[in-house]
Design an enzyme around this catalytic site. Structure first.
Site, mmCIF file in Angstrom:
data_model
loop_
_atom_site.group_PDB
_atom_site.id
_atom_site.type_symbol
_atom_site.label_atom_id
_atom_site.label_comp_id
_atom_site.label_asym_id
_atom_site.label_seq_id
_atom_site.Cartn_x
_atom_site.Cartn_y
_atom_site.Cartn_z
ATOM 1 N N ASP A 187 0.991 -1.240 0.047
ATOM 2 C CA ASP A 187 -0.026 -0.063 -0.006
ATOM 3 C C ASP A 187 0.935 1.331 0.068
ATOM 4 O OD1 ASP A 187 -2.465 1.290 0.141
ATOM 5 O OD2 ASP A 187 -2.491 1.868 2.033
ATOM 6 N N SER A 195 -6.963 5.482 -0.117
ATOM 7 C CA SER A 195 -7.228 4.226 -0.865
ATOM 8 C C SER A 195 -8.824 3.906 -0.959
ATOM 9 C CB SER A 195 -6.587 3.122 -0.348
ATOM 10 O OG SER A 195 -5.058 3.391 -0.212
ATOM 11 N N GLN A 242 -4.893 -1.074 -7.425
ATOM 12 C CA GLN A 242 -5.647 -0.205 -6.362
ATOM 13 C C GLN A 242 -6.438 1.136 -7.007
ATOM 14 O OE1 GLN A 242 -3.817 2.731 -3.150
ATOM 15 N NE2 GLN A 242 -4.046 0.796 -2.327
#
Length: 298
Positions: free
Chosen positions: A218, A240, A290
């Site tokens: 991430d 996110s 993502q």
């Protein structure tokens, strides 16, 4: 903007790595119910990679050892509160002979903040091929990511540096600096990443490596969606929205891996980023995707 000179690779920080391992070691509350602790942060929200990694660990706790995770798909619903633990509730969706499926709900204050669905497979033989790794500079020639964020005026840089203390992240370049122009892929970024110390031997504890990688996956992925746009960090609201990982081959998260990222599209205040993950010998070990909020601030 003048780019800083590369800084020496960081010395291993085994203390920070041990703290990361402890962070991912969940407390069992009841059958299929677990509790995860948080690290103190002045940012006021839990790092998304931590929630994803802890949720994956909860799911892994409910499957036999001969099954390894091959994919996860997840949604971030609400910011995590770092002042209280997170409860992970695992639902056993399917148990088959070759594949298992688990759904994990992360909850705080009586409501879900994150959902993850993970699929597990018993190892088997089959066809094999992979993309080739792009040619890049070695990690020692990359720029320390946190130092670069500081230089660019990111107000979260110091706090993120503390949250990412167990990682060494070396920025290679993006579409504006360091990478050759590519009209087919206008928004790209690359960096080298590794856990900055020793994790348990993967033969004894493979969970530590997939969980630590999930935590690190991430880091900065959403930044690739802004690589085509000369915008300052404080001019963009970023968060996110979802996170997906496909695990292709086993690897050590405490050895260097290349995060080759690009963004196929940005629109409606959202950006999509995809990352290929290669070990130093060129093996493609994972693919990450993502989508996130990249809302311009007035």
């Amino acid at each position: 903007m003048k780019m800083p000179e590369p800084t020496p690779l960081r010395e291993p920080d085994q203390g920070a790595v041990d703290e990361l391992v402890d962070l991912l070691d969940l407390e069992t509350i009841d059958q299929d119910l677990y509790r995860g602790s948080n690290v103190h942060t002045p940012r006021g929200r839990v790092f998304g990679g931590q929630v994803a990694a802890q949720a994956l660990c909860a799911g892994i706790r409910t499957v036999p050892e001969e099954f390894g995770v091959h994919s996860l798909h997840s949604y971030f619903l609400l910011p995590g509160d770092p002042s209280i633990p997170i409860v992970y509730d695992v639902e056993r969706i399917r148990d088959g002979r070759s594949f298992l499926t688990r759904r994990v709900a992360a909850r705080q204050h009586g409501r879900p903040i994150y959902f993850l669905t993970a699929n597990f497979q018993r190892e088997e033989k089959g066809f094999s091929h992979q993309d080739a790794m792009p040619e890049v500079i070695p990690p020692a020639e990359g720029l320390d990511l946190v130092a670069l964020m500081n230089m660019r005026g990111n107000s979260d840089a110091e706090a993120l540096g503390r949250e990412w203390a167990a990682l060494d992240v070396r920025w290679v370049g993006n579409s504006q600096h360091g990478l050759e122009p590519d009209p087919v892929h206008p928004s790209r970024a690359r960096m080298w990443v590794k856990v900055n110390g020793e994790l348990p031997d993967p033969g004894e504890d493979p969970t530590a490596h997939v969980a630590a990688f999930t935590f690190a996956s991430d880091v900065s992925l959403l930044g690739a969606t802004l690589a085509a746009h000369p915008v300052a960090p404080h001019k963009t609201q970023m968060a996110s929205l979802d996170h997906t990982i496909w695990f292709h081959r086993p690897f050590r998260a405490d050895r260097w891996w290349l995060y080759d990222q690009w963004s196929p599209s940005a629109q409606s205040a959202r950006g999509l980023a995809i990352g290929r993950v290669f070990t130093e010998d060129g093996t493609l070990v994972a693919t990450v995707a993502q989508e996130g909020l990249i809302r311009p601030r007035d």
